[in-house]
Design an enzyme around this catalytic site. Structure first.
Site, PDB file in Angstrom:
ATOM      1  N   GLY A   4       0.832  -1.205   0.000  1.00 48.60           N
ATOM      2  CA  GLY A   4       0.000   0.000   0.000  1.00 48.60           C
ATOM      3  C   GLY A   4       0.861   1.248   0.000  1.00 48.60           C
ATOM      4  N   THR A   9       4.292   2.118   5.736  1.00 43.24           N
ATOM      5  CA  THR A   9       2.915   1.617   5.704  1.00 43.24           C
ATOM      6  C   THR A   9       2.073   2.395   6.699  1.00 43.24           C
ATOM      7  OG1 THR A   9       1.502  -0.200   6.470  1.00 43.24           O
ATOM      8  CG2 THR A   9       3.778  -0.307   7.146  1.00 43.24           C
ATOM      9  N   ILE A  10       0.881   2.793   6.267  1.00 42.70           N
ATOM     10  CA  ILE A  10       0.037   3.577   7.185  1.00 42.70           C
ATOM     11  C   ILE A  10      -0.412   2.745   8.379  1.00 42.70           C
ATOM     12  CG2 ILE A  10      -0.788   5.126   5.365  1.00 42.70           C
ATOM     13  CD1 ILE A  10      -3.519   3.587   5.577  1.00 42.70           C
ATOM     14  N   ASP A  11      -0.352   1.412   8.253  1.00 43.49           N
ATOM     15  CA  ASP A  11      -0.885   0.540   9.314  1.00 43.49           C
ATOM     16  C   ASP A  11       0.006   0.430  10.547  1.00 43.49           C
ATOM     17  OD1 ASP A  11      -2.958   0.006   7.678  1.00 43.49           O
ATOM     18  OD2 ASP A  11      -2.492  -2.110   7.340  1.00 43.49           O
ATOM     19  N   ASP A  40       4.682  -5.052   5.938  1.00 41.68           N
ATOM     20  CA  ASP A  40       4.873  -6.464   6.277  1.00 41.68           C
ATOM     21  C   ASP A  40       5.099  -7.339   5.034  1.00 41.68           C
ATOM     22  OD1 ASP A  40       4.542  -8.783   8.196  1.00 41.68           O
ATOM     23  OD2 ASP A  40       2.863  -9.165   6.843  1.00 41.68           O
ATOM     24  N   GLN A  61      -7.542   7.892   3.554  1.00 41.67           N
ATOM     25  CA  GLN A  61      -6.518   7.806   4.605  1.00 41.67           C
ATOM     26  C   GLN A  61      -5.126   7.557   4.052  1.00 41.67           C
ATOM     27  OE1 GLN A  61      -8.447   5.231   8.042  1.00 41.67           O
ATOM     28  NE2 GLN A  61      -9.398   4.862   6.068  1.00 41.67           N
ATOM     29  N   ARG A  62      -5.041   6.989   2.849  1.00 44.48           N
ATOM     30  CA  ARG A  62      -3.713   6.688   2.298  1.00 44.48           C
ATOM     31  C   ARG A  62      -3.153   7.848   1.483  1.00 44.48           C
ATOM     32  NH1 ARG A  62      -3.841   0.592   0.730  1.00 44.48           N
ATOM     33  NH2 ARG A  62      -3.714   1.318  -1.396  1.00 44.48           N
ATOM     34  N   ARG A  64     -25.448   5.752  12.085  1.00 43.69           N
ATOM     35  CA  ARG A  64     -25.006   5.933  10.697  1.00 43.69           C
ATOM     36  C   ARG A  64     -23.562   5.438  10.557  1.00 43.69           C
ATOM     37  NH1 ARG A  64     -29.682   7.236   9.754  1.00 43.69           N
ATOM     38  NH2 ARG A  64     -30.385   9.048   8.595  1.00 43.69           N
ATOM     39  N   ASP A 106       2.405  -1.729  10.851  1.00 42.75           N
ATOM     40  CA  ASP A 106       2.370  -3.173  11.127  1.00 42.75           C
ATOM     41  C   ASP A 106       3.747  -3.822  11.025  1.00 42.75           C
ATOM     42  OD1 ASP A 106       2.717  -3.145   8.411  1.00 42.75           O
ATOM     43  OD2 ASP A 106       1.027  -4.429   7.925  1.00 42.75           O
ATOM     44  N   ARG A 124      13.552  10.316  -2.311  1.00 49.53           N
ATOM     45  CA  ARG A 124      14.348  11.533  -2.560  1.00 49.53           C
ATOM     46  C   ARG A 124      15.659  11.485  -1.770  1.00 49.53           C
ATOM     47  NH1 ARG A 124      14.700  16.325   0.245  1.00 49.53           N
ATOM     48  NH2 ARG A 124      15.161  18.191  -0.994  1.00 49.53           N
ATOM     49  N   ALA A 125      15.553  11.094  -0.491  1.00 50.11           N
ATOM     50  CA  ALA A 125      16.753  11.052   0.355  1.00 50.11           C
ATOM     51  C   ALA A 125      17.704   9.945  -0.100  1.00 50.11           C
ATOM     52  CB  ALA A 125      16.355  10.841   1.815  1.00 50.11           C
ATOM     53  N   VAL A 126      17.143   8.831  -0.586  1.00 51.35           N
ATOM     54  CA  VAL A 126      18.004   7.753  -1.109  1.00 51.35           C
ATOM     55  C   VAL A 126      18.810   8.303  -2.288  1.00 51.35           C
ATOM     56  CG1 VAL A 126      17.993   5.571  -2.423  1.00 51.35           C
ATOM     57  CG2 VAL A 126      16.590   5.787  -0.343  1.00 51.35           C
ATOM     58  N   VAL A 127      18.130   9.007  -3.200  1.00 45.83           N
ATOM     59  CA  VAL A 127      18.815   9.497  -4.411  1.00 45.83           C
ATOM     60  C   VAL A 127      19.873  10.542  -4.032  1.00 45.83           C
ATOM     61  CG1 VAL A 127      18.493  10.712  -6.605  1.00 45.83           C
ATOM     62  CG2 VAL A 127      16.835   8.960  -5.894  1.00 45.83           C
ATOM     63  N   ARG A 148      -6.296  -3.631   8.642  1.00 44.65           N
ATOM     64  CA  ARG A 148      -6.928  -4.954   8.622  1.00 44.65           C
ATOM     65  C   ARG A 148      -6.497  -5.796   9.823  1.00 44.65           C
ATOM     66  NH1 ARG A 148      -5.989  -7.321   2.924  1.00 44.65           N
ATOM     67  NH2 ARG A 148      -6.757  -5.301   2.289  1.00 44.65           N
ATOM     68  N   ARG A 166       1.015  -4.989  -5.203  1.00 43.39           N
ATOM     69  CA  ARG A 166       1.147  -6.145  -4.310  1.00 43.39           C
ATOM     70  C   ARG A 166       1.411  -7.310  -5.258  1.00 43.39           C
ATOM     71  NH1 ARG A 166      -0.654  -4.250   0.575  1.00 43.39           N
ATOM     72  NH2 ARG A 166      -2.302  -2.696   0.538  1.00 43.39           N
TER      73      ARG A 166
END
Ligand code: F6P
Length: 324
Positions: free
Chosen positions: A14, A128-130, A106, A255-256, A247, A132, A24-27, A174, A75
Site C-alpha cells: 500500500g 505503511t500507514i498501518d 509487512d 486515509q492513504r 449511521r 504493522d 528523494r533522500a536515497v537518491v 486490517r 502487491r
C-alpha cells in the site's frame, strides 16, 4: 566501507505518505557517495519486468510534498514464486545493480527475506500507514493517515452531535488497530474497536451507549478498524439494542492519500539517508527502524521474528480509561 556503485529503489504494498521523501533522500545520499540510482516502478512487479528509470537529482527534487508514491506500487503475487524472484535478481545483476532499497510494510519485508536466497542485498525502509512492522516505533505514512482520519471524524462528529445520532466510523487497518486507536482517542470516541483486542462481544459497546444515554448524552462515536467486523452490521446492532439512530462512514482510501505531514517527510528523509549509509558501511539485508527516536537497524530475519500483533499496552489501557 563497501564498493557499491549502483543501487535500485522501489516502493511496494500500500502506498504511504512519506515514501516520496524516502526515495528523494536515497537518491540525494547515493549521489553524495557517487552511487548511481535506478528507480523501479510498481514495486516487485517492476523488478520482474525490469520497468525502471535512472534517477537523478532533478527527478526527485520536487516530490517531498507529494502524496502516494511517484514510483508507483503493487502487491506482487508473482514475487511469491521462486522463478519470478530469480528473474528479478537476474535483472538486477545483468544491469550491474549491487543492492536494493525496498520501501513498504509487512508484505514487502517478507518479499525481501525471500529474496535473500537470490543473493541480493536488500535494505528495507518501513513504509505503511498501518504501523504493522513491529521492530520499529514508526512506519512512514502513519502520522498522515491518523491525522486524515482524525480530521474526517471531527467533521462526522459535528453532524452526529447536531442530529443526536451514533456514528460508526470504519478506518483502515486490517490486522493492526493503530489508526483506529490514535484517531479514536484524538476524537474522544465512546468505543474503539481494534483487531488486536476484539473478543467478538458487542454487548460492552451497546451497554456503554445505553448507560450514557440514560445519563442524558445524545450522540455517540464508535471507531472501528476494518477487518474487525462489518461496520453497517455494527450500526444496525447498535440501533436495535439501544434504539439510537446510527449511521456508518467508511473512510477508505482517503486515509492513504494526501500531502505527507512534516513528520512523514522528516522520517522519510532520515530513513532514506540512513538506508544508503547502511549500504556504505557494507551492511547486508537490514531493516531501518526507529527506537527511542533514534535510527537503528535490524537483520531482516530478526525483524520477522519480532513481528507480533501487540499494541502499545499503555496507549490501549488509556484509550479505555478515557472513553469511560
Ligand atoms: O496499506 C495498508 C492498507 O491500507 C490496509 O490498511 C488495508 O487493509 C489495505 O492496505 C488495503 O489494500 P488495497 O490497497 O490492496 O485495497
Amino acid at each position: 566501507m563497501s564498493n557499491i556503485k549502483k543501487i535500485a529503489v522501489l516502493t511496494s504494498g500500500g502506498d504511504a505518505p512519506g515514501m516520496n521523501s524516502a526515495v528523494r533522500a536515497v537518491v540525494f545520499s547515493a549521489f553524495q557517495f557517487g552511487i548511481e540510482v535506478v528507480g523501479v516502478f510498481r514495486g516487485y512487479e517492476g523488478l520482474i519486468d525490469w520497468e525502471v528509470k535512472n534517477l537523478d537529482l532533478e527527478d526527485v527534487r520536487n516530490i517531498n510534498n507529494r502524496g502516494g508514491t511517484f514510483l508507483y506500487t503493487s502487491r506482487s503475487e508473482r514475487f511469491l514464486q521462486p522463478e519470478y524472484r530469480k528473474q528479478a535478481a537476474d535483472n538486477l545483476r545483468k544491469n550491474g545493480v549491487d543492492a536494493l532499497v525496498a520501501i513498504g510494510g509487512d508484505g514487502t519485508l517478507r518479499g525481501a527475506i525471500a529474496f535473500q536466497s537470490e543473493g541480493i542485498n536488500t535494505i528495507l525502509i518501513p513504509g505503511t500507514i498501518d504501523r504493522d512492522v513491529s521492530c520499529t516505533e514508526y512506519t512512514l505514512g502513519f502520522d498522515t493517515a491518523a491525522n486524515t482520519a482524525m480530521e474526517a471524524i471531527d467533521r462526522i462528529r459535528d453532524s452526529s452531535v447536531s442530529h443526536g445520532r451514533c456514528s460508526v466510523v470504519e478506518v483502515m487497518g486490517r490486522k493492526r488497530g493503530y489508526i483506529a486507536l490514535w484517531a479514536g482517542m484524538a476524537t474522544s470516541a465512546d468505543a474503539i474497536v481494534l483487531p488486536e483486542k476484539w473478543d467478538g462481544n458487542f454487548d460492552s459497546i451497546t451497554d456503554a451507549i445505553k448507560r450514557r444515554h440514560a445519563d442524558g448524552r445524545n450522540s455517540y462515536l464508535v471507531v472501528v478498524a476494518e477487518g474487525v467486523t462489518d461496520a453497517p452490521e455494527l450500526a444496525e446492532l447498535i440501533r436495535k439494542k439501544t434504539g439510537i439512530e446510527s449511521r456508518v462512514s467508511v473512510l477508505g482510501y482517503i486515509q492513504r492519500g494526501g500531502q505527507p505531514t512534516a513528520k512523514d517527510r522528516m522520517y522519510g528523509s532520515l530513513m532514506g539517508a540512513f538506508a544508503v549509509e547502511l549500504l556504505q558501511m557494507g551492511k547486508q539485508n537490514r531493516i531501518v527502524a526507529i527506537k527511542n527516536d533514534i535510527l537503528i537497524d535490524y537483520d531482516l530475519e530478526e525483524a520477522l521474528d519480532i513481528q507480533n500483533n501487540m499494541l502499545d499496552s499503555f496507549q490501549y489501557e488509556l484509550s479505555l480509561r478515557l472513553s469511560e
